[in-house]
Design a protein around this motif. Structure first.
Motif, PDB file in Angstrom:
ATOM      1  N   LYS A   1     -10.121  18.868  -2.433  1.00 16.59           N
ATOM      2  CA  LYS A   1     -10.180  20.251  -1.913  1.00 16.59           C
ATOM      3  C   LYS A   1      -9.407  21.185  -2.852  1.00 16.59           C
ATOM      4  O   LYS A   1      -9.805  21.343  -4.002  1.00 16.59           O
TER       5      LYS A   1
ATOM      6  N   ALA B   1      -1.556   6.760   2.912  1.00 18.88           N
ATOM      7  CA  ALA B   1      -1.233   7.460   4.156  1.00 18.88           C
ATOM      8  C   ALA B   1      -0.510   6.558   5.146  1.00 18.88           C
ATOM      9  O   ALA B   1       0.571   6.896   5.653  1.00 18.88           O
ATOM     10  N   ALA B   2      -1.085   5.395   5.432  1.00 19.63           N
ATOM     11  CA  ALA B   2      -0.502   4.514   6.443  1.00 19.63           C
ATOM     12  C   ALA B   2       0.839   3.967   5.973  1.00 19.63           C
ATOM     13  O   ALA B   2       1.812   3.922   6.741  1.00 19.63           O
TER      14      ALA B   2
ATOM     15  N   ARG C   1     -10.531   8.652  -5.844  1.00 17.36           N
ATOM     16  CA  ARG C   1      -9.698   8.080  -4.778  1.00 17.36           C
ATOM     17  C   ARG C   1      -8.233   8.456  -4.998  1.00 17.36           C
ATOM     18  O   ARG C   1      -7.524   8.786  -4.071  1.00 17.36           O
TER      19      ARG C   1
ATOM     20  N   TRP D   1      -7.587  10.351   7.441  1.00 17.62           N
ATOM     21  CA  TRP D   1      -6.189  10.498   7.026  1.00 17.62           C
ATOM     22  C   TRP D   1      -5.225  10.408   8.212  1.00 17.62           C
ATOM     23  O   TRP D   1      -4.244   9.664   8.195  1.00 17.62           O
TER      24      TRP D   1
ATOM     25  N   TRP E   1     -10.634  16.070   9.606  1.00 13.11           N
ATOM     26  CA  TRP E   1     -11.092  17.411   9.260  1.00 13.11           C
ATOM     27  C   TRP E   1     -11.709  17.352   7.880  1.00 13.11           C
ATOM     28  O   TRP E   1     -11.458  16.444   7.096  1.00 13.11           O
TER      29      TRP E   1
ATOM     30  N   GLY F   1       0.829  -1.205   0.000  1.00 12.83           N
ATOM     31  CA  GLY F   1       0.000   0.000   0.000  1.00 12.83           C
ATOM     32  C   GLY F   1       0.862   1.252   0.000  1.00 12.83           C
ATOM     33  O   GLY F   1       1.765   1.385   0.827  1.00 12.83           O
ATOM     34  N   GLY F   2       0.581   2.144  -0.934  1.00 12.33           N
ATOM     35  CA  GLY F   2       1.338   3.395  -1.037  1.00 12.33           C
ATOM     36  C   GLY F   2       0.439   4.572  -0.731  1.00 12.33           C
ATOM     37  O   GLY F   2       0.309   5.502  -1.524  1.00 12.33           O
TER      38      GLY F   2
ATOM     39  N   VAL G   1      -0.555  -6.673  -5.090  1.00  7.03           N
ATOM     40  CA  VAL G   1      -0.185  -7.911  -4.386  1.00  7.03           C
ATOM     41  C   VAL G   1      -1.428  -8.791  -4.341  1.00  7.03           C
ATOM     42  O   VAL G   1      -2.483  -8.363  -3.859  1.00  7.03           O
TER      43      VAL G   1
ATOM     44  N   THR H   1      -3.629  -1.400   2.854  1.00  5.51           N
ATOM     45  CA  THR H   1      -4.282  -1.457   1.540  1.00  5.51           C
ATOM     46  C   THR H   1      -5.459  -0.484   1.397  1.00  5.51           C
ATOM     47  O   THR H   1      -6.068  -0.399   0.329  1.00  5.51           O
ATOM     48  N   GLY H   2      -5.818   0.215   2.473  1.00  4.46           N
ATOM     49  CA  GLY H   2      -6.806   1.292   2.358  1.00  4.46           C
ATOM     50  C   GLY H   2      -8.205   0.807   2.031  1.00  4.46           C
ATOM     51  O   GLY H   2      -8.654  -0.237   2.508  1.00  4.46           O
TER      52      GLY H   2
ATOM     53  N   ARG I   1      -3.841  12.686  -0.301  1.00  7.07           N
ATOM     54  CA  ARG I   1      -5.189  12.353  -0.773  1.00  7.07           C
ATOM     55  C   ARG I   1      -6.237  13.406  -0.363  1.00  7.07           C
ATOM     56  O   ARG I   1      -7.066  13.794  -1.195  1.00  7.07           O
TER      57      ARG I   1
ATOM     58  N   SER J   1       2.750  -0.681  -4.296  1.00  6.12           N
ATOM     59  CA  SER J   1       1.490   0.049  -4.393  1.00  6.12           C
ATOM     60  C   SER J   1       0.804  -0.220  -5.733  1.00  6.12           C
ATOM     61  O   SER J   1       1.452  -0.222  -6.778  1.00  6.12           O
ATOM     62  N   ALA J   2      -0.503  -0.424  -5.659  1.00  3.19           N
ATOM     63  CA  ALA J   2      -1.275  -0.597  -6.895  1.00  3.19           C
ATOM     64  C   ALA J   2      -1.459   0.743  -7.610  1.00  3.19           C
ATOM     65  O   ALA J   2      -1.829   0.780  -8.788  1.00  3.19           O
ATOM     66  N   ASP J   3      -1.210   1.845  -6.924  1.00  4.08           N
ATOM     67  CA  ASP J   3      -1.359   3.173  -7.540  1.00  4.08           C
ATOM     68  C   ASP J   3      -0.289   3.392  -8.614  1.00  4.08           C
ATOM     69  O   ASP J   3       0.799   2.825  -8.527  1.00  4.08           O
TER      70      ASP J   3
ATOM     71  N   ASP K   1      -7.333   2.610   6.674  1.00  5.66           N
ATOM     72  CA  ASP K   1      -8.750   2.382   6.353  1.00  5.66           C
ATOM     73  C   ASP K   1      -9.140   0.900   6.360  1.00  5.66           C
ATOM     74  O   ASP K   1     -10.311   0.564   6.527  1.00  5.66           O
TER      75      ASP K   1
HETATM   76  C1  FAD Z   1     -10.539  12.612  -2.164  1.00  7.86           C
HETATM   77  C2  FAD Z   1     -10.369  12.228  -0.728  1.00  7.86           C
HETATM   78  C3  FAD Z   1     -10.382  13.218   0.240  1.00  7.86           C
HETATM   79  C4  FAD Z   1     -10.222  12.881   1.589  1.00  7.86           C
HETATM   80  N1  FAD Z   1     -10.232  13.870   2.520  1.00  7.86           N
HETATM   81  C5  FAD Z   1     -10.035  13.555   3.821  1.00  7.86           C
HETATM   82  C6  FAD Z   1     -10.014  14.566   4.817  1.00  7.86           C
HETATM   83  O1  FAD Z   1     -10.199  15.746   4.551  1.00  7.86           O
HETATM   84  N2  FAD Z   1      -9.799  14.204   6.100  1.00  7.86           N
HETATM   85  C7  FAD Z   1      -9.624  12.918   6.452  1.00  7.86           C
HETATM   86  O2  FAD Z   1      -9.427  12.630   7.632  1.00  7.86           O
HETATM   87  N3  FAD Z   1      -9.627  11.923   5.532  1.00  7.86           N
HETATM   88  C8  FAD Z   1      -9.834  12.213   4.225  1.00  7.86           C
HETATM   89  N4  FAD Z   1      -9.866  11.218   3.290  1.00  7.86           N
HETATM   90  C9  FAD Z   1      -9.672   9.836   3.714  1.00  7.86           C
HETATM   91  C10 FAD Z   1      -8.187   9.483   3.755  1.00  7.86           C
HETATM   92  O3  FAD Z   1      -7.569   9.845   2.564  1.00  7.86           O
HETATM   93  C11 FAD Z   1      -8.026   7.998   4.034  1.00  7.86           C
HETATM   94  O4  FAD Z   1      -8.544   7.734   5.317  1.00  7.86           O
HETATM   95  C12 FAD Z   1      -6.563   7.590   3.974  1.00  7.86           C
HETATM   96  O5  FAD Z   1      -6.012   7.810   2.708  1.00  7.86           O
HETATM   97  C13 FAD Z   1      -6.411   6.119   4.338  1.00  7.86           C
HETATM   98  O6  FAD Z   1      -5.078   5.772   4.248  1.00  7.86           O
HETATM   99  P1  FAD Z   1      -4.647   4.262   3.915  1.00  7.86           P
HETATM  100  O7  FAD Z   1      -3.165   4.259   3.889  1.00  7.86           O
HETATM  101  O8  FAD Z   1      -5.353   3.336   4.804  1.00  7.86           O
HETATM  102  O9  FAD Z   1      -5.223   4.003   2.463  1.00  7.86           O
HETATM  103  P2  FAD Z   1      -4.909   4.735   1.102  1.00  7.86           P
HETATM  104  O10 FAD Z   1      -4.354   6.086   1.327  1.00  7.86           O
HETATM  105  O11 FAD Z   1      -6.126   4.600   0.276  1.00  7.86           O
HETATM  106  O12 FAD Z   1      -3.781   3.828   0.462  1.00  7.86           O
HETATM  107  C14 FAD Z   1      -4.032   2.489   0.121  1.00  7.86           C
HETATM  108  C15 FAD Z   1      -2.940   2.051  -0.802  1.00  7.86           C
HETATM  109  O13 FAD Z   1      -2.977   0.632  -0.944  1.00  7.86           O
HETATM  110  C16 FAD Z   1      -2.806   0.286  -2.306  1.00  7.86           C
HETATM  111  N5  FAD Z   1      -3.311  -1.074  -2.456  1.00  7.86           N
HETATM  112  C17 FAD Z   1      -4.550  -1.553  -2.146  1.00  7.86           C
HETATM  113  N6  FAD Z   1      -4.583  -2.888  -2.362  1.00  7.86           N
HETATM  114  C18 FAD Z   1      -3.354  -3.231  -2.805  1.00  7.86           C
HETATM  115  C19 FAD Z   1      -2.756  -4.460  -3.206  1.00  7.86           C
HETATM  116  N7  FAD Z   1      -3.431  -5.613  -3.144  1.00  7.86           N
HETATM  117  N8  FAD Z   1      -1.479  -4.452  -3.647  1.00  7.86           N
HETATM  118  C20 FAD Z   1      -0.764  -3.294  -3.681  1.00  7.86           C
HETATM  119  N9  FAD Z   1      -1.277  -2.115  -3.295  1.00  7.86           N
HETATM  120  C21 FAD Z   1      -2.544  -2.092  -2.876  1.00  7.86           C
HETATM  121  C22 FAD Z   1      -3.531   1.388  -3.029  1.00  7.86           C
HETATM  122  O14 FAD Z   1      -3.142   1.415  -4.376  1.00  7.86           O
HETATM  123  C23 FAD Z   1      -3.058   2.592  -2.219  1.00  7.86           C
HETATM  124  O15 FAD Z   1      -1.778   2.961  -2.631  1.00  7.86           O
HETATM  125  C24 FAD Z   1     -10.035  11.525   1.942  1.00  7.86           C
HETATM  126  C25 FAD Z   1     -10.028  10.531   0.958  1.00  7.86           C
HETATM  127  C26 FAD Z   1     -10.193  10.874  -0.374  1.00  7.86           C
HETATM  128  C27 FAD Z   1     -10.174   9.797  -1.424  1.00  7.86           C
END
Ligand code: FAD
Ligand code: FES
Length: 506
Positions: free
Chosen positions: A169, A133-134, A250, A411, A439, A130-131, A202, A229-230, A164, A155-157, A393
């Motif tokens: 915004k 926030a986390a 996304r 986030w 926020w 996953g690429g 993956v 993986t979000g 993000r 990262s699948a991105d 997530d």
């Molecule tokens: C447009 C938008 C605006 C947002 N605004 C806010 C905000 O104002 N405030 C707030 O608190 N939150 C906001 N969020 C939510 C916040 O962005 C998410 O909570 C946060 O990104 C979660 O982080 P994460 O690392 O769990 O997942 P993500 O940031 O989604 O990252 C997941 C990563 O995993 C990768 N992945 C998934 N499955 C696989 C796999 N099998 N193999 C390889 N890679 C994989 C994806 O490609 C991606 O790179 C917003 C989200 C979006 C989309």
């Protein structure tokens, strides 16, 4: 040149001019410096947050930390380190000298490098799936904590980890340039010896053999694994003669695709009246595009923020020209004509769907990890398989405040979980104790929210929502579970700090 209104700290200020536990903003060689007093000790630090430049002078001092009023980043007053996301970079520290009752600020202190630690407990290699926030926050923290072994982020991105929240915004509104969006420049990954593998999904995980496999049949072995993986947008089965008219948001690529369509659009339909849908509506309005919003609920965001705040958000958007169609949804898209369930039709150049997300758990399911409407983790963010952690997530964890197992899509939570998971990968055994925070920004109105309340029996409003000056508490059984604020940043920080004390039993 120093600002004449700010004392020149090289010439010194009296200790008495800084209240104990308080702050004083001054300047050194034209740079703003914040003095923070803790008893007889005074710290000198940079005055602005390294996330979005929030003014730390308006923040909260908790023990030896200063917290940013905007999105609650937390910095050490002793070292400047960004202890908690969303800021990842340190603030500057200055040498402070006291001579009798006067306090002088001298030279800048060197920025602390990675910790020198024993690497005996460190895994042989770490892979982050996953690429986002986390994932990025974990990689950053692994290196900061002195992990020097092989580190791979898959990262699948198609783009490196990006900011993000900005995608719906300022970036979408055209107020933030593209260069602001990557969380780190590409050189950072090579400097930090992080093998960043993009466009790679993956698809298999063998927790006994400690191996993962990608869609392209590449196998990687790991010593420790982080699943970050979000979540994926929920898709609606909409009939459309031209699929390209339907957009989801996304990724950075998604946001750029919406901008490309927006340049020629006159009217857009947004499906969904929650955070992403309404932020998209606000950003498209600021591009001068007519926006209609359709959603099944009667009051936007009532489920999350209650009816009064929801009604305020609706009227805020209406005052900017957004037209709502509530209590219904989309039945059909045919060319530029969108038919709602009521039979009403709307012309739209394109449609943006923001109808929620679902956690990306297919990989964890395939590996036989414990699933609980998300990847189940314990308070150390460890999954049911040894050496495999999950954050963000996708993860459901035991929240120490509500004493419930929760999964949120915030986030800051994702980044902070990535940071805690990184420390635990290195053997820290640190509980994830952070109080959830998010926020959201609608035009010039920011909403900050601390805690977590899925249900409440009372909502207590202090101040005036319509005047954009309020603190709204969500209570159940006499306990405050969450607090939403508008333009009351200090109260939001204080609420967060109070909830942390409850968790720690202080
Ligand atoms: C447009 C938008 C605006 C947002 N605004 C806010 C905000 O104002 N405030 C707030 O608190 N939150 C906001 N969020 C939510 C916040 O962005 C998410 O909570 C946060 O990104 C979660 O982080 P994460 O690392 O769990 O997942 P993500 O940031 O989604 O990252 C997941 C990563 O995993 C990768 N992945 C998934 N499955 C696989 C796999 N099998 N193999 C390889 N890679 C994989 C994806 O490609 C991606 O790179 C917003 C989200 C979006 C989309
Ligand atoms: S500006 Fe400080 S946390 Fe965002």
């Amino acid at each position: 040149m120093n600002d004449p209104e700010k004392p020149d700290l090289k010439n010194g200020v009296s200790l008495a001019s800084i209240p104990d536990g308080g702050k004083l903003l001054g300047a050194v060689d034209g740079e703003e410096v914040l003095l923070v007093r803790r008893g007889t000790k005074v710290f000198g630090v940079g005055a602005y947050c390294t996330h979005y430049h929030g003014p730390l002078a308006d923040g909260l001092v908790v023990d030896d930390e200063v917290r940013c009023p905007w999105h609650h980043a937390c910095f050490s007053l002793r070292t400047g380190e960004a202890l908690r996301a969303p800021a990842l970079d340190p603030i500057q520290c200055w040498h402070v000298e006291q001579a009798g009752e006067r306090v002088f600020v001298g030279e800048k202190l060197p920025v602390a490098g990675p910790k020198r630690v024993s690497t005996q407990q460190h895994p042989t290699s770490v892979i982050i799936v996953g690429g986002g926030a986390a994932g990025l926050a974990a990689a950053d923290m692994l290196r900061r904590e002195g992990y020097s072994g092989p580190l791979t982020m898959i990262s699948a991105d198609s783009t490196p980890p990006c900011d993000r929240p900005n995608l719906s915004k300022d970036f979408l509104a055209g107020a933030a340039p593209e260069e602001w969006i990557p969380l780190r420049p590409l050189e950072w990954y090579s400097e930090q010896k992080i093998d960043l593998v993009l466009n790679s999904s993956v698809t298999s995980l063998d927790t006994k053999q400690k191996k993962i496999g990608t869609e392209g049949a590449k196998i990687y072995e790991y010593g420790a694994l982080l699943l970050a993986t979000g979540a994926d947008p929920v898709k609606l089965p909409l009939e459309s003669s031209t699929f390209s008219q339907i957009s989801y948001l996304r990724s950075f690529t998604d946001s750029k695709a919406i901008i490309a369509k927006a340049t020629a659009a006159k009217q857009v339909l947004v499906v969904g009246a929650s955070f992403i849908g309404l932020e998209v509506a606000a950003s498209l309005r600021s591009r001068g595009i007519a926006v209609h919003v359709v959603a099944p609920e009667r009051v936007p965001m009532e489920r999350i923020l209650g009816a009064r705040v929801g009604a305020f958000i609706r009227s805020l958007h209406e005052s900017h020209g957004v037209v709502f169609h509530l209590g219904e949804t989309v039945r059909h898209v045919e060319g530029h004509k969108v038919t709602l369930t009521s039979g009403h039709t709307i012309e739209a150049d394109f449609v943006v769907l923001g109808v929620g997300v679902q956690p990306s758990i297919a990989l964890a399911e395939q590996a036989g990890l414990k699933i609980d409407r998300g990847i189940a983790v314990d308070e150390y963010l460890q999954t049911s398989a040894p050496g495999v952690f999950a954050a963000g997530d996708a993860a459901r964890w035991p929240d120490l405040l509500t004493r419930e197992r929760i999964r949120v899509e915030h986030w800051v939570v994702a980044e902070r979980q990535g940071q805690t998971a990184a420390k635990n990968i290195l053997g820290a055994r640190q509980r994830f104790e952070a109080v959830p925070f998010f926020w959201s920004q609608h035009y010039d109105v920011p909403i900050n929210y601390v805690g977590h309340a899925e249900k409440w029996d009372t909502i207590d409003i202090d101040g005036d929502i319509e005047k954009r000056d309020c603190s709204v508490s969500y209570e159940r059984d006499g306990r405050t579970l969450a607090v939403a604020t508008i333009f009351r940043d200090l109260e939001s920080l204080e609420a967060e700090s109070g909830m942390e004390r409850l968790i720690r039993g202080q």
